[in-house]
Design an enzyme around this catalytic site. Sequence first.
Site, short mmCIF file in Angstrom:
data_model
loop_
_atom_site.label_atom_id
_atom_site.label_comp_id
_atom_site.label_asym_id
_atom_site.label_seq_id
_atom_site.Cartn_x
_atom_site.Cartn_y
_atom_site.Cartn_z
N ALA A 183 -5.39 11.18 7.46
CA ALA A 183 -4.03 11.15 6.91
C ALA A 183 -2.94 11.42 7.95
CB ALA A 183 -3.93 12.15 5.75
N GLY A 199 0.82 -1.21 0.00
CA GLY A 199 0.00 0.00 0.00
C GLY A 199 0.85 1.25 0.00
N GLU A 245 -18.55 18.07 3.12
CA GLU A 245 -17.80 18.76 2.09
C GLU A 245 -18.44 18.58 0.72
OE1 GLU A 245 -13.44 18.48 4.32
OE2 GLU A 245 -14.11 16.88 2.97
#
Length: 451
Positions: A330, A25, A185
């Site tokens: 993140a 990944g 969003e």
Amino acid sequence: MTNIVTIDGKASTRTTTPHRVVVVGAGFGGLETVYRLTGADVSITIVDRRNHHLFQPLLYQVATASLATSEIAWPIRYLLRGRKDVTTLLGTVTGVDAAARRVLLDDGQTLPYDTLVLATGAGHAYFGHDEWEPFAPGLKTLEDATTIRRRILTAFERAERESDPVKRAALLTFVIIGAGPTGVELAGTIAELARVTLPEDFRNIDTRETRVVLIEAGSRVLAGFPEELSAYAQRSLEKLGVEVALGHAVSDCNIDGVVYGDKALGARTIIWAAGVRASPAAEWLNVAADRAGRLQVNPDLTVPGHPEIFAVGDTVTIAAPDGKPVPGIAPAAKQEGRYVASAIKQRLRGQTPAPFRYSHDGSLAQIGKKLAVIDFGRIRLRGALAWWIWGIAHIYFLIGLRNRLAVAINWLWIHTLDQRGARLITQGRAVVDSQSVPSHSGEEKRVSSAR
């Protein structure tokens, strides 16, 4: 690597193989692990089923025609081109043979490892209703984003030609399921797209009549934020024209729309932002996982019973110092990747790493132009100042000066002129009524000569 050893009083050389690290990944966690292993006595193989690293926090801006795909994604080989100790492979992992310490690939090949890092991310969770996916795509990949962008833009194009008021209303109704950061969003940006960007572009419809409906099973939007910021976000969405439906679980998604509560709503564009499910890494290793499929790891991010296997990011669940799960964002994945690289280095020196300790830097969510909320713990911001900080933070974490400049210029253009330049309908010709509408087989109908 060549070591000098002494045998019977005589110096001799012996070639040893560097410690083999396989990273599965190339998301935030995997890539951070590779970056931080620079200079270590290891050989690294990083494998991903896509050839690019994706900045997922801005994926919704591709889906809503604010940014181009190339502005938030970079080829993995390009990012690691200067690392002679790293081999980059394009491939799909199908399992792990932990006993033999090998990663299994879909083409039958295997990758031997001394240390394995699983950074396999997560996909969409439809809570037992996977049949909804063709009608309500989620947003995790570039392919997802371009699919959603195509459906949004094509809905307006088809509405421009539609004479039936009921069908036109359904085309101009956009439903977002799930009011976390991604859902909020998306809802705010679609509302601005319809009410600010597009009205002058069409002649037969008034795009300001578009309905954007945000459906949430919980009691408030942005449930992970403090209540006052959540309330501000809801008020801001409603001022943008978004209809917020709280306390209603969706019971059906189909080609005609959604059913939530006891209400059916006709809508031709539905977007899923309600949940995620981890990759099958726990199944590969036959170890414990939570309800979302996330690996339950040790305090040092290793898999129980497999000290040579680390797992990071959305692949795992682990408690933060406050007892709550580390969020799937993140910065958390990057912290975990940084820790794993340090732990590998320490192990090679014969040291035992201290447990991983997560530090929460804050939560951010954009609502619309000049509208955002930020939770830094004791400091909570909202409105224009939060929006500027949100934008600066995201630009800072982008890779490369060109991308930072491109995104900054695009946002400045949108901010001053209310124009979004990435309004391109791709992957087919928008000429027939069935275009971009999911069929019951789960495939999108397109003109046969479109490719």
